[in-house]
Design an enzyme around this catalytic site. Structure first.
Site, PDB file in Angstrom:
ATOM      1  N   SER A   1       0.791  -1.240   0.000  1.00 18.14           N
ATOM      2  CA  SER A   1       0.000   0.000   0.000  1.00 18.14           C
ATOM      3  C   SER A   1       0.819   1.283   0.000  1.00 18.14           C
ATOM      4  O   SER A   1       0.233   2.377  -0.077  1.00 18.14           O
ATOM      5  CB  SER A   1      -0.965   0.004   1.187  1.00 18.14           C
ATOM      6  OG  SER A   1      -2.044  -0.868   0.943  1.00 18.14           O
TER       7      SER A   1
ATOM      8  N   LYS B   1      -0.056   3.712  -2.714  1.00 17.73           N
ATOM      9  CA  LYS B   1      -1.088   4.753  -2.649  1.00 17.73           C
ATOM     10  C   LYS B   1      -0.512   6.158  -2.564  1.00 17.73           C
ATOM     11  O   LYS B   1      -1.224   7.139  -2.829  1.00 17.73           O
ATOM     12  CB  LYS B   1      -2.027   4.472  -1.479  1.00 17.73           C
ATOM     13  CG  LYS B   1      -2.834   3.194  -1.624  1.00 17.73           C
ATOM     14  CD  LYS B   1      -3.818   3.013  -0.470  1.00 17.73           C
ATOM     15  CE  LYS B   1      -4.683   1.778  -0.642  1.00 17.73           C
ATOM     16  NZ  LYS B   1      -4.003   0.539  -0.261  1.00 17.73           N
TER      17      LYS B   1
ATOM     18  N   SER C   1      -6.209   3.385   4.404  1.00 15.78           N
ATOM     19  CA  SER C   1      -5.620   2.645   3.270  1.00 15.78           C
ATOM     20  C   SER C   1      -6.652   1.824   2.508  1.00 15.78           C
ATOM     21  O   SER C   1      -6.474   0.626   2.274  1.00 15.78           O
ATOM     22  CB  SER C   1      -4.502   1.723   3.774  1.00 15.78           C
ATOM     23  OG  SER C   1      -3.644   1.332   2.728  1.00 15.78           O
TER      24      SER C   1
END
Length: 318
Positions: A83, A86, A147
């Site tokens: 993640s 992102k 997230s």
């Protein structure tokens, strides 16, 4: 011995030596495998810092020139970043749809796909309903704080029409930043085919932390979701400790624990400096929880070490 035989033997030795030299990599060349770069180097004044013993780590202190480039530890082979992806998603969105401090931006309609994905039990997601209208700012908060993978893909479709088209924009942005060992294949980081290095991600951290809206979001300890009671905590457990002001976690079994972090730290004259770091691939192959905890533990020790280094290094007193 026959002089002719001696001459022939000498010639054979010369040929073997020449061929051997041709097969060896040039001095200083990387032989760590396809798609990788040589192991990073650490600034001589920062070698005593508690660098993580596994994975990859890169750290710099803004405003100190070459002295602030504390260096990179670990062979820079592209690895899954989960993640942490992102951060690039937010960077691309904010470049295409910039916000000023206090602005919410345009409203975005939640589609059926994002709503369906919000009940996933196999990935990080945020509950949303089809037809809801949430502002760009709200969606960026849900992207970066809890997230939400479904939010990442919703933003990608809103911006580029499809996740595939958005990934192309991510790769173009990476190339423009000089991230030569990075490949994005999706907006969320779920795909293990999204890979990068700590040195590349540090380039992104340096750029994206210049955006005031991004900085304000990743510094938030929590946010709210329209269909979830109470507040949702930031996944970055280091936030608010040792001057940490962001930025993004990432963890999965193949990726291990990953953390891009930013902290403020006073130098020897008492002036606050921005310290940026990226720690990748901590305890890969274990559970995401174990990997992320290792990333927190090693990052925390490193941040504290950098803070002490900054107070005592000669460059910090000028």
């Amino acid at each position: 011995m026959n002089p002719a035989l001696l001459a022939a033997g000498a010639m054979v030795l010369i040929i073997v030596a020449v061929l051997g030299a041709a097969l060896l990599p040039p001095s200083g060349a990387d032989d760590s495998g396809p798609g990788s770069t040589a192991a990073g180097s650490v600034n001589s004044s920062a070698r005593s810092l508690p660098w993580p013993r596994e994975g990859q780590t890169s750290v710099l202190v803004e405003g100190l020139g070459a002295r602030g480039e504390l260096g990179t530890k670990g062979t820079q082979t592209p690895v899954p970043i989960a993640s942490v992806t992102k951060v690039m998603t937010a960077y691309v969105i904010l470049r295409a749809h910039p916000l000023r401090a206090g602005e919410s931006g345009p409203d975005i309609t939640v589609d059926q796909q994002a709503a369906d994905e919000s009940v996933s039990r196999v990935e990080s997601s945020v509950p949303v309903r089809e037809g809801q209208r949430l502002s760009e700012r709200q969606l960026l908060e849900l992207l970066l704080i809890p997230s939400g993978n479904n939010i990442a893909r919703l933003l990608a479709r809103w911006d580029a029409g499809s996740q595939k088209a958005f990934a192309k924009k991510m790769n173009r942005a990476a190339h423009a930043l000089g991230m030569r060992h990075t490949t994005y294949t999706g907006a969320s980081g779920l795909e293990r085919t999204t890979t990068s290095t700590s040195a590349d991600q540090l380039k992104l951290a340096r750029q994206v932390m210049r955006d005031e809206v991004f900085r304000s979001i990743v510094a938030m300890p929590s946010t709210t979701a329209p269909d979830r009671p109470g507040r949702i905590s930031n996944s970055n457990a280091l936030l608010g400790t040792a001057g940490v002001i962001g930025v993004k976690t990432g963890s999965s079994t193949p990726a291990g624990g990953n953390l891009m972090w930013a902290a403020t730290a006073p130098d020897g004259s008492g002036r606050d400096r921005l310290v940026l770091g990226v720690v990748l691939r901590q305890q890969a192959g274990t559970s995401p929880q174990q990997g992320l905890q290792a990333a927190f533990t090693h990052s925390s020790a490193l941040i504290k070490g950098v803070r002490q280094w900054l107070k005592t290094t000669e460059s910090g007193t000028r």
